[in-house]
Design an enzyme around this catalytic site. Structure first.
Site, PDB file in Angstrom:
ATOM      1  N   LYS A   1     -41.080  12.444 -15.284  1.00  0.00           N
ATOM      2  CA  LYS A   1     -41.738  13.326 -14.318  1.00  0.00           C
ATOM      3  C   LYS A   1     -42.146  12.618 -13.032  1.00  0.00           C
ATOM      4  O   LYS A   1     -42.180  13.222 -11.970  1.00  0.00           O
ATOM      5  CB  LYS A   1     -42.953  13.996 -14.967  1.00  0.00           C
ATOM      6  CG  LYS A   1     -42.536  14.991 -16.048  1.00  0.00           C
ATOM      7  CD  LYS A   1     -43.485  16.142 -16.165  1.00  0.00           C
ATOM      8  CE  LYS A   1     -42.923  17.225 -17.060  1.00  0.00           C
ATOM      9  NZ  LYS A   1     -42.853  16.822 -18.481  1.00  0.00           N
TER      10      LYS A   1
ATOM     11  N   GLU B   1     -49.693  22.577 -11.403  1.00  0.00           N
ATOM     12  CA  GLU B   1     -50.026  23.221 -12.659  1.00  0.00           C
ATOM     13  C   GLU B   1     -49.581  22.289 -13.774  1.00  0.00           C
ATOM     14  O   GLU B   1     -48.659  21.492 -13.588  1.00  0.00           O
ATOM     15  CB  GLU B   1     -49.305  24.569 -12.795  1.00  0.00           C
ATOM     16  CG  GLU B   1     -47.875  24.498 -13.344  1.00  0.00           C
ATOM     17  CD  GLU B   1     -46.892  23.703 -12.480  1.00  0.00           C
ATOM     18  OE1 GLU B   1     -47.093  23.640 -11.251  1.00  0.00           O
ATOM     19  OE2 GLU B   1     -45.929  23.135 -13.047  1.00  0.00           O
TER      20      GLU B   1
ATOM     21  N   SER C   1     -36.333  11.070 -22.452  1.00  0.00           N
ATOM     22  CA  SER C   1     -37.161  11.543 -21.340  1.00  0.00           C
ATOM     23  C   SER C   1     -38.572  10.978 -21.299  1.00  0.00           C
ATOM     24  O   SER C   1     -39.166  10.875 -20.232  1.00  0.00           O
ATOM     25  CB  SER C   1     -37.217  13.069 -21.339  1.00  0.00           C
ATOM     26  OG  SER C   1     -37.712  13.564 -22.563  1.00  0.00           O
TER      27      SER C   1
HETATM   28  C1  LIG Z   1     -42.282  17.643 -19.454  1.00  0.00           C
HETATM   29  C2  LIG Z   1     -41.370  16.926 -20.362  1.00  0.00           C
HETATM   30  C3  LIG Z   1     -40.135  17.475 -20.778  1.00  0.00           C
HETATM   31  C4  LIG Z   1     -39.709  18.872 -20.399  1.00  0.00           C
HETATM   32  O1  LIG Z   1     -39.554  19.091 -19.040  1.00  0.00           O
HETATM   33  P1  LIG Z   1     -38.128  19.209 -18.340  1.00  0.00           P
HETATM   34  O2  LIG Z   1     -38.433  19.706 -16.989  1.00  0.00           O
HETATM   35  O3  LIG Z   1     -37.297  20.162 -19.144  1.00  0.00           O
HETATM   36  O4  LIG Z   1     -37.525  17.858 -18.340  1.00  0.00           O
HETATM   37  C5  LIG Z   1     -39.305  16.721 -21.576  1.00  0.00           C
HETATM   38  N1  LIG Z   1     -39.653  15.489 -21.991  1.00  0.00           N
HETATM   39  C6  LIG Z   1     -40.823  14.921 -21.628  1.00  0.00           C
HETATM   40  C7  LIG Z   1     -41.143  13.550 -22.124  1.00  0.00           C
HETATM   41  C8  LIG Z   1     -41.721  15.620 -20.806  1.00  0.00           C
HETATM   42  O5  LIG Z   1     -42.892  15.049 -20.455  1.00  0.00           O
END
Ligand SMILES: *Cc1c(COP(=O)(O)O)cnc(C)c1O
Length: 403
Positions: free
Chosen positions: A92, A114, A380
């Site tokens: 993010k 948000e 992610s």
């Molecule tokens: C917020 C988040 C997601 C989901 O958000 P996307 O916009 O779909 O990427 C996925 N993995 C992690 C670790 C997150 O913090």
């Protein structure tokens, strides 16, 4: 140079998905952003500052790690794109760095956002502290209780966390509050949206900031495998920003399978799910035309997933387009399978993934591939935030053993 991604048209559409369905009063804010984002972010001085912060502050490039033991187990060459190693622990921050630089160039002095689980709120509070801008994060009252550690981090970073007390007191209510705030403060405020959702230009803008993920993957794979493209990229999809970033430079390369993994919650047909591509129909949510979970008369259905980051009733318009056009394959994974995968990955590689990411790993069970296939999983984020959930799961497993 041809755009490596898929370009939105002038009005922000990917095929019939996207656009900007906004109240009249929000028009000046969105128009200011739309008129400036491409030119400002293409400016060499912007790129230089963005790249320097990604390198020295976020810690990029994030490694592309060959996961030997996972590869042996799954029977393919598995590489992990380590977004979990970024500052603040997830992908993010790539987007919030980009948007804060843009906000500064637009002369904004106040930032709103948000947040649901608090990850995007923390990433926003972090970049506001970095540049010294006021930060207000809207968060549902229920989420404030559920996500206490992230609330504490935001407060420590100097952000004001404002509770959304309407409706279900969760993410969609926080989003409504943020939009209301923006309407009332059009001059000095920028709204940092955390995924590839919302009205044009947000989906395109956020995808471009996150595209650094696949930009790096290309040269990293070239070094390790002698070719820039994998056979498949797997990523979890909440709104879809990590997936958009991981797919971006391969969108027009048909050799690469794009696998989008959604949260099935307790099961796609259980009534407690967030599998938007299966359960969703076309409609408008948060300013764009996309797939979303709604009743016959257009009321949004509350999504459910054990992972707060995937618990969203829509998907970004890019993903609606990719899935609808069959360019991407959608797979859904239950809470139970995600927990299993989280534990398995942790004990096989010594990496605790976020619960969101664990869904991506669980997709291997549902895919067909060969032993020479090169598969990139977008890792992610890290799982520290999910330790309470993991601990509960471990306790349940122990109880089951004793029965
Ligand atoms: C917020 C988040 C997601 C989901 O958000 P996307 O916009 O779909 O990427 C996925 N993995 C992690 C670790 C997150 O913090």
């Amino acid at each position: 140079m041809k755009n490596p991604g898929i370009d939105v048209d002038e009005r922000g559409y990917y095929g019939r998905f996207g656009g900007a369905y906004i109240p009249e009063m929000l028009h000046p804010n969105i128009e200011e952003l739309r008129a400036n984002y491409r030119e400002m972010t293409a400016d060499p001085a912007f790129k230089k500052e963005f790249d320097a912060l990604l390198r020295d502050y976020v810690g990029r490039p994030s490694p592309l790690y060959y996961a030997k033991r996972l590869s042996e187990h799954y029977g393919a060459k598995v590489y992990l794109k380590r977004e979990d190693l970024n500052h603040t622990g997830a992908h993010k921050i790539n987007n919030t760095i980009g948007q804060i630089l843009l906000a500064q160039r637009l002369g904004k002095t106040r930032i709103i956002a948000e947040t649901g689980a608090g990850q995007h709120g923390v990433a926003t509070a972090t970049v506001c502290a970095l540049v010294g801008l006021e930060c207000i994060v809207y968060m549902g009252e229920v989420d404030i209780e559920r996500q206490a550690p992230n609330v504490a981090r935001m407060r420590m970073l100097g952000a004001e966390v404002r509770p959304a007390r309407s409706g279900s007191k969760t993410l969609k209510d926080a989003t409504n509050e943020a939009i209301r705030d923006w309407i009332n403060n059009p001059e000095n405020t920028h709204y940092i949206i955390g995924s590839v959702v919302g009205p044009h230009p947000y989906p395109d803008m956020v995808a471009r900031f996150q595209s650094v993920i696949s930009e790096e993957t290309k040269w990293q794979l070239k070094e390790k495998e002698g070719r820039e493209h994998p056979d498949a990229v797997i990523a979890c999809v909440g709104g879809g920003s990590n997936a958009a970033g991981a797919f971006y430079h391969y969108l027009n390369d048909e050799r690469v399978r794009l696998i989008a993994v959604e949260a099935a919650g307790l099961g796609v047909d259980s009534g407690e799910s967030a599998a938007t591509s299966v359960l969703g129909t076309e409609g408008i949510i948060h300013g764009s035309r996309t797939l979303l979970m709604q009743t016959d008369d257009g009321q949004i259905v509350e999504p459910y997933s054990i992972s707060a980051g995937l618990d969203y009733p829509g998907i970004g318009p890019l993903h609606a387009f990719l899935i609808d056009s069959k360019r991407a394959e959608a797979i859904s994974v239950t809470d139970e399978k995600a927990l299993e995968a989280a534990l398995f990955v942790t004990r096989t590689e010594g990496i605790i993934p976020a619960l969101e990411t664990a869904h991506a790993f669980a997709a291997f069970e549902q895919l067909e591939y060969g032993p020479e296939d090169v598969i990139v999983v977008c890792l992610s984020g890290r799982g520290d935030k999910d330790l309470a959930t993991f601990t509960k799961y471990l306790d349940q497993l122990k109880d089951r053993d004793h029965e």
